[in-house]
Design an enzyme around this catalytic site. Structure first.
Site, PDB file in Angstrom:
ATOM      1  N   HIS A   1       9.189  57.777 -38.339  1.00 33.03           N
ATOM      2  CA  HIS A   1       9.359  58.357 -37.007  1.00 33.03           C
ATOM      3  C   HIS A   1      10.050  57.376 -36.064  1.00 33.03           C
ATOM      4  O   HIS A   1      10.915  57.754 -35.285  1.00 33.03           O
ATOM      5  CB  HIS A   1       7.981  58.754 -36.463  1.00 33.03           C
ATOM      6  CG  HIS A   1       8.034  59.536 -35.193  1.00 33.03           C
ATOM      7  ND1 HIS A   1       8.207  60.893 -35.172  1.00 33.03           N
ATOM      8  CD2 HIS A   1       7.952  59.148 -33.900  1.00 33.03           C
ATOM      9  CE1 HIS A   1       8.221  61.316 -33.915  1.00 33.03           C
ATOM     10  NE2 HIS A   1       8.066  60.281 -33.128  1.00 33.03           N
TER      11      HIS A   1
ATOM     12  N   TYR B   1      13.645  55.538 -38.313  1.00 32.58           N
ATOM     13  CA  TYR B   1      14.734  56.357 -38.863  1.00 32.58           C
ATOM     14  C   TYR B   1      15.264  55.765 -40.168  1.00 32.58           C
ATOM     15  O   TYR B   1      16.455  55.790 -40.445  1.00 32.58           O
ATOM     16  CB  TYR B   1      15.885  56.491 -37.852  1.00 32.58           C
ATOM     17  CG  TYR B   1      15.511  57.255 -36.593  1.00 32.58           C
ATOM     18  CD1 TYR B   1      15.718  58.622 -36.518  1.00 32.58           C
ATOM     19  CD2 TYR B   1      14.950  56.611 -35.503  1.00 32.58           C
ATOM     20  CE1 TYR B   1      15.378  59.336 -35.376  1.00 32.58           C
ATOM     21  CE2 TYR B   1      14.598  57.311 -34.354  1.00 32.58           C
ATOM     22  CZ  TYR B   1      14.818  58.669 -34.300  1.00 32.58           C
ATOM     23  OH  TYR B   1      14.472  59.366 -33.176  1.00 32.58           O
TER      24      TYR B   1
ATOM     25  N   GLU C   1      12.892  66.842 -28.850  1.00 32.35           N
ATOM     26  CA  GLU C   1      12.043  66.055 -29.734  1.00 32.35           C
ATOM     27  C   GLU C   1      10.990  66.942 -30.376  1.00 32.35           C
ATOM     28  O   GLU C   1      10.563  67.935 -29.787  1.00 32.35           O
ATOM     29  CB  GLU C   1      11.374  64.936 -28.941  1.00 32.35           C
ATOM     30  CG  GLU C   1      10.835  63.831 -29.825  1.00 32.35           C
ATOM     31  CD  GLU C   1      10.635  62.549 -29.027  1.00 32.35           C
ATOM     32  OE1 GLU C   1      11.484  61.654 -29.128  1.00 32.35           O
ATOM     33  OE2 GLU C   1       9.640  62.459 -28.305  1.00 32.35           O
ATOM     34  N   SER C   2      10.569  66.547 -31.558  1.00 28.36           N
ATOM     35  CA  SER C   2       9.605  67.367 -32.293  1.00 28.36           C
ATOM     36  C   SER C   2       8.178  66.909 -32.042  1.00 28.36           C
ATOM     37  O   SER C   2       7.931  65.732 -31.777  1.00 28.36           O
ATOM     38  CB  SER C   2       9.898  67.272 -33.784  1.00 28.36           C
ATOM     39  OG  SER C   2       9.713  65.946 -34.224  1.00 28.36           O
ATOM     40  N   HIS C   3       7.249  67.843 -32.113  1.00 26.80           N
ATOM     41  CA  HIS C   3       5.831  67.510 -32.179  1.00 26.80           C
ATOM     42  C   HIS C   3       5.193  68.416 -33.225  1.00 26.80           C
ATOM     43  O   HIS C   3       4.224  69.122 -32.960  1.00 26.80           O
ATOM     44  CB  HIS C   3       5.166  67.641 -30.806  1.00 26.80           C
ATOM     45  CG  HIS C   3       4.447  66.398 -30.402  1.00 26.80           C
ATOM     46  ND1 HIS C   3       3.332  66.391 -29.614  1.00 26.80           N
ATOM     47  CD2 HIS C   3       4.675  65.105 -30.705  1.00 26.80           C
ATOM     48  CE1 HIS C   3       2.927  65.144 -29.439  1.00 26.80           C
ATOM     49  NE2 HIS C   3       3.712  64.348 -30.091  1.00 26.80           N
TER      50      HIS C   3
ATOM     51  N   HIS D   1       3.810  67.881 -36.495  1.00 29.76           N
ATOM     52  CA  HIS D   1       2.529  67.615 -37.147  1.00 29.76           C
ATOM     53  C   HIS D   1       1.344  67.753 -36.190  1.00 29.76           C
ATOM     54  O   HIS D   1       0.377  68.429 -36.511  1.00 29.76           O
ATOM     55  CB  HIS D   1       2.540  66.229 -37.801  1.00 29.76           C
ATOM     56  CG  HIS D   1       3.337  66.183 -39.064  1.00 29.76           C
ATOM     57  ND1 HIS D   1       4.621  65.691 -39.119  1.00 29.76           N
ATOM     58  CD2 HIS D   1       3.057  66.590 -40.322  1.00 29.76           C
ATOM     59  CE1 HIS D   1       5.080  65.785 -40.363  1.00 29.76           C
ATOM     60  NE2 HIS D   1       4.148  66.330 -41.113  1.00 29.76           N
TER      61      HIS D   1
ATOM     62  N   GLN E   1      -3.018  63.332 -29.552  1.00 28.56           N
ATOM     63  CA  GLN E   1      -3.333  62.918 -28.196  1.00 28.56           C
ATOM     64  C   GLN E   1      -3.690  64.120 -27.341  1.00 28.56           C
ATOM     65  O   GLN E   1      -3.420  65.260 -27.679  1.00 28.56           O
ATOM     66  CB  GLN E   1      -2.136  62.206 -27.552  1.00 28.56           C
ATOM     67  CG  GLN E   1      -1.430  61.233 -28.437  1.00 28.56           C
ATOM     68  CD  GLN E   1      -0.337  61.893 -29.244  1.00 28.56           C
ATOM     69  OE1 GLN E   1      -0.465  63.017 -29.686  1.00 28.56           O
ATOM     70  NE2 GLN E   1       0.741  61.168 -29.451  1.00 28.56           N
TER      71      GLN E   1
ATOM     72  N   ASP F   1      20.083  67.046 -30.871  1.00 32.72           N
ATOM     73  CA  ASP F   1      19.655  67.700 -32.113  1.00 32.72           C
ATOM     74  C   ASP F   1      18.266  67.250 -32.510  1.00 32.72           C
ATOM     75  O   ASP F   1      17.785  66.197 -32.112  1.00 32.72           O
ATOM     76  CB  ASP F   1      20.651  67.432 -33.256  1.00 32.72           C
ATOM     77  CG  ASP F   1      20.773  65.956 -33.592  1.00 32.72           C
ATOM     78  OD1 ASP F   1      20.079  65.133 -32.973  1.00 32.72           O
ATOM     79  OD2 ASP F   1      21.585  65.623 -34.468  1.00 32.72           O
TER      80      ASP F   1
ATOM     81  N   GLY G   1      18.833  62.778 -29.766  1.00 32.42           N
ATOM     82  CA  GLY G   1      18.236  63.580 -30.822  1.00 32.42           C
ATOM     83  C   GLY G   1      17.048  62.904 -31.449  1.00 32.42           C
ATOM     84  O   GLY G   1      16.609  61.827 -31.038  1.00 32.42           O
TER      85      GLY G   1
END
Lengths: 740, 229
Positions: free
Chosen positions: A48, A51, A92-94, A96, A239, A497, A534
């Site tokens: 994470h 990269y 941005e991903s969250h 999980h 969190q 992205d 990204g």
């Protein structure tokens, strides 16, 4: 986690470090690390943060254009939008955390991306969300949908930023690993942008915001591994968000930035204090010395290890100008936020941690980031699928029934049950958003301040195409974003992205990743649509099942005059309907083939980037000249679904004629690219068609608006009421089911 | 018209209402920090804006009702001064006792943001003089706790005294059913104090003041205020 004594192989493995990575660590520091140091390496060297699997491939993406002020590598990307203003944005991903605890996971995803944007001095003006859920009838899915929707809403609504768009789709291969990607967009003066690079020796390092607790420890490490059956046991690594604290943090940070006190600023996101401090120092070629005794803690007895790895939310780290400490502190006290000087910049490029008078870590700061392992993982390209001739696909049901089924399908039905939980109107600048029209437009459109400029925003990807052919799918994802922005009248400017893929240690997944990136890079180059920020999210897999390749593309476009924006709604009866672009009846990898024929096969529709550009530029010109009364791009579900959405949005029907050269269902539901459907005043339509032809752009007059029915030649006819009922009912009916 | 907009920690629609006031009156309102204990001299109108004061972590508006500035707001109201509470501002007004009743969670327990029609119940107050009685207007709603509840006696008094300011309705002015977004008693979207100088409402007229942003049906409320007195 408390520990004393030796670093065992088991302990190393528990920190997500492979044996060879640990050997690299030993070679780098020349001794066995302390427990705290092992934690720091684990935080910095996980996928994470480092990269490590993607870095060599990301370098190939185009990131520059004359209007790009800051490309990838900072908290967010920055582009020039004229009049002294800059647009700052990132996705941005969250993923999980949102699967483990959907409400808080999604909420803190929104909080994190908002911080990335206002850390750079921007006031956030909009957010979007790209969501991918599993099969709607999966036993966990309603819980996940409800939690993600309420989580996104609770954070954005309270923080006070409109949630204006995005995309929600379903596929069973997300059953064990849903996707929650949040995009935030902010505006700043272009000469008042703040960066993470520390400067000056002996300057104070200041901790701001909420207190540090034991939440989220090793969150980034968790996000860097595939899920096994024990995913729910990872709840303590998620969190908890506090949008109220973040709203105060925003106002305090922007107030402080105006005083000239801020030298460098970095939000504490993934890997918390460790990552933010190391990045600020490494970027400025300076060392950072921290004394953890000064860190504001939520609970007593926290160890150095816990403080360094906590991912407690709503925290910032700043390097301040030394004579401005008192002024800065007064602003933060006014907003009721913690403010503590916890260290200083040092000349020697090391990361030195003291706690209770003891040195807990002393590591080379540049190497923590720069010397992270880089992998060129083995890859296997996805085999090319053969194109599927339209004649080989029999229509499984009557065309009007096909239309009703598709408009009521999971992917294409209204998402209002979700988007109504988002405040999409706050700030009073939302011209097109989920509350202004349903079905929604191709892109969201917001006004900048009091106008006349506007920003168009989109976030989407067609993962079916990416899976069938990563290269073409990657191209299509970018073309889709570019087309969506164009269809509301905007000039596409830049991309953020969010590359969501499965386990990179699986060569097939790596092949998908490389293929998609090649397609994305080529499309961005051809369309002058650079990538400025990204995020890469790998290890999206559960119990051995990788997700489909899902490189989400967030696009930003500019309208010089937002009042000239186009919408998709049919405006009046009697308007002419124009189809731009070529229709071959491409059914390979279409939703028709998947949802009605039960077949997932065939090559996806190819994307000719020169054609995309020619068609899009022409359409944008027509919109700019107010020559069209409604505009819509054609994508999932093809022409029939496109026209149905235009009709529903306007509450007015239409009649179109079908060509004899194609099977009717291929013409109606094929997904050929670079196409737009538009309406125009009848007396102007022929002139538009001739102008298009003169520029080599296929354009046909295919029908007329009017009545309360959609009629497709003699082959299908559906009332708007029936369409509306199907379109509206999917999510409310799904979410009303009581049995889990 | 001298307007003062109170800024609580967590307020987030203060810019929206400032823009509407300035648009209608040509004059920017003063922003007043909640920690102040006096209003600027000559204040005609106090606005409590929308948002999530103190995060709404206790009952919505309950903390803000005890902010230092609220004593001055209550004195201003007692003197007959105008007070407008929008959304979270309405919640603060009921929590501080300036208006009766309470705002519960929406009936379906979800936050709801959408365009919403309202009927303007009367057009003879300082807040609605630029509307027509019975007029149907389109404004925005965006709240999770807008379900107005009070006891039967108070409800009868509100109705009997004509203190219902706005009711939720559909585009044709019909009340009830799906036109009520949150379960409010008697479709109540906003109420007046007994002297008609305090208005609390859940919807956001401040977000509909320009044709390009959804319409202008919210503007007459601010024009009414700016032309009053």
């Amino acid at each position: 986690m408390h520990h004393s004594g030796r670093i065992t192989p088991e302990l190393v493995a528990a920190h997500g470090l492979k044996p060879d990575e640990y050997q690299r660590l030993l070679a780098l520091i020349g001794r066995e690390p302390s427990f705290t140091e092992l934690g720091i390496f684990s935080a910095m060297w996980n996928e994470h943060c480092s990269y490590k699997s993607s870095r060599i491939h990301l370098r190939k993406l185009p990131t520059k254009a004359p209007w790009v002020i800051q490309g990838p590598g900072e908290n967010a990307g920055v582009i020039d939008i004229g009049d002294g203003l800059a647009c700052i944005f990132k996705m941005e991903s969250h993923n999980h955390p949102s699967y483990i605890e959907p409400h808080q996971g999604a909420a803190t995803g929104v909080g994190g991306i908002l911080r990335d944007v206002f850390t750079m001095g921007a006031r956030p003006v909009a957010t979007l969300d790209l969501l991918r859920f599993g099969a709607p009838d999966h036993p966990l899915m309603r819980h996940l949908i409800a939690g993600v929707a309420s989580g996104i809403g609770s954070y954005g609504n309270s923080f006070g930023v409109p949630t204006v768009g995005g995309s929600t789709k379903f596929d069973r291969r997300y059953n064990g690993n849903i996707l929650v990607n949040a995009m935030a967009v902010g505006i700043a003066r272009r000469d008042e942008i703040f960066y993470a690079k520390a400067t000056g020796i002996g300057n104070p390092i200041v901790y701001l915001g909420s207190k540090t607790g034991r939440d989220g420890i090793h969150g980034a490490t968790m996000a860097s591994a595939a899920f096994e059956a024990d995913a729910q046991e990872k709840r303590p690594t998620v969190q908890v968000g506090d949008p109220f604290a973040e709203k105060l943090l925003l106002e305090a940070c922007l107030e402080l930035m105006r005083t000239g006190a801020v030298i460098a600023i970095q939000d504490m996101g993934a890997a918390g204090l460790t990552s933010s401090a190391v990045e600020m120092g490494a970027k400025g070629n300076l060392g950072i010395a921290l004394d953890l005794d000064a860190v504001p803690c939520r609970e007593p007895g926290m160890s150095a290890y816990e403080m360094l790895l906590s991912e407690s939310q709503e925290r910032m780290l700043m390097v301040l100008a030394p004579d401005k400490e008192a002024e800065a502190e007064a602003i933060f006290r006014k907003w009721g936020l913690d403010f503590a000087i916890i260290g200083k910049t040092i000349a020697e490029p090391r990361f030195v941690i003291r706690h209770h008078g003891e040195v807990k870590a002393d590591l080379p700061i540049k190497e923590l980031g720069d010397e992270a392992p880089v992998y060129d993982r083995p890859s296997v390209p996805t085999p090319k699928a053969a194109p599927l001739a339209p004649e080989t696909v029999a229509a499984p049901l009557p065309h009007n029934e096909a239309l009703l089924r598709l408009i009521g399908s999971a992917d294409l039905a209204s998402k209002r049950w979700i988007t109504e939980q988002y405040d999409s109107l706050i700030l009073g600048n939302t011209i097109q958003g989920p509350a202004t029209q349903d079905p929604g437009g191709d892109a969201a459109l917001i006004r900048l301040g009091d106008g006349p400029k506007g920003l168009a925003l989109t976030a989407d990807v067609t993962q079916r195409y990416c899976e069938a052919d990563p290269y073409e799918g990657g191209k299509q994802a970018v073309a889709l974003a570019w087309r969506n922005l164009t269809a509301v009248g905007a000039t596409p400017l830049a991309v953020t992205d969010n590359l969501n893929f499965g386990n990179p240690e699986n060569p097939h997944v790596m092949g998908q990743f490389i293929g998609c990136l090649e397609g994305i890079g080529e499309a961005c180059r051809a369309l002058d649509f650079p990538i400025v920020s990204g995020n890469v999210s790998l290890y999206n897999a559960s119990e051995g099942q990788d997700i489909p390749p899902t490189p989400a593309i967030g696009g930003v476009g500019l309208l010089e005059d937002a009042s000239r924006g186009a919408t998709l709604a049919i405006k009046r009866p009697g308007d002419a309907i124009l189809l731009f672009g070529e229709t071959h009846g491409w059914l390979g990898a279409s939703v028709y083939l998947r949802d009605l024929c039960g077949r997932e096969e065939g090559a996806p529709p190819p994307v000719d980037l020169a054609v995309e550009r020619r068609h899009g530029d022409f359409l944008r010109g027509l919109i700019e000249n107010r020559a069209l009364t409604a505009v819509h791009t054609l994508s999932d579900g093809g022409l029939a679904l496109g026209l149905a959405k235009m009709a529903l949005a306007g509450g007015i029907g239409a009649r179109i004629e079908l060509p004899e050269s194609l099977p009717a269902h291929a013409f109606l539901f094929g997904e050929d690219q670079a196409r737009y459907l538009a309406t125009a005043l009848p007396e102007k339509a022929e002139a538009i068609r001739l102008e298009a032809e003169a520029q080599g752009i296929p354009c046909q007059l295919i029908g007329t608006t009017g009545s309360s029915i959609l009629a497709f030649g003699e082959v299908a006819s559906v009332g708007l009421d029936a369409l509306r009922e199907r379109f509206d009912s999917f999510l409310p009916e799904l979410m009303a089911k009581r049995t889990f | 018209m001298n307007a003062a907009v109170i800024l609580f920690p967590g307020s987030n629609r203060e810019k929206d209402v400032c823009r509407a006031l300035e648009h209608a009156s040509g004059k920017a309102p003063r922003l007043i920090w909640h920690g102040e204990d006096t209003l600027p001299p000559g204040t005609d109108l106090v606005v409590l804006p929308g948002g999530f004061s103190y995060g709404d972590y206790l009952r919505c508006g309950a903390m803000a009702a005890h902010s230092p500035i609220m004593r001055a707001v209550a004195e201003h109201a007692a003197r007959g001064g105008l007070v407008l509470g929008i959304c979270n501002g309405f919640q603060i007004l009921v929590e501080s006792g300036l208006l009766p009743g309470i705002l519960m969670r929406n009936a379906d327990l979800r936050f709801i943001c959408r365009m919403q029609h309202l009927s303007v119940e009367r057009a003879d107050t300082p807040f609605t003089a630029q509307y027509k009685a019975g007029q149907v207007i389109k404004v925005a709603i965006a709240h999770g706790e807008g379900n107005y509840v009070t006891d039967d006696h108070t409800l009868a008094r509100l109705e009997g005294d004509g203190r219902i300011a706005f009711r939720y309705c559909d585009a044709r002015g019909q009340i009830g059913g799906a036109a009520n977004p949150n379960g409010s008693l008697n479709d109540i979207a906003g109420i007046y104090s007994d002297k008609f100088n305090v208005l609390g409402l859940m919807p956001h007229p401040e977000n509909l003041i320009e044709p390009i942003i959804g319409g202008t049906d919210g503007l007459p409320l601010f024009q009414s205020l700016s032309q009053y007195g």
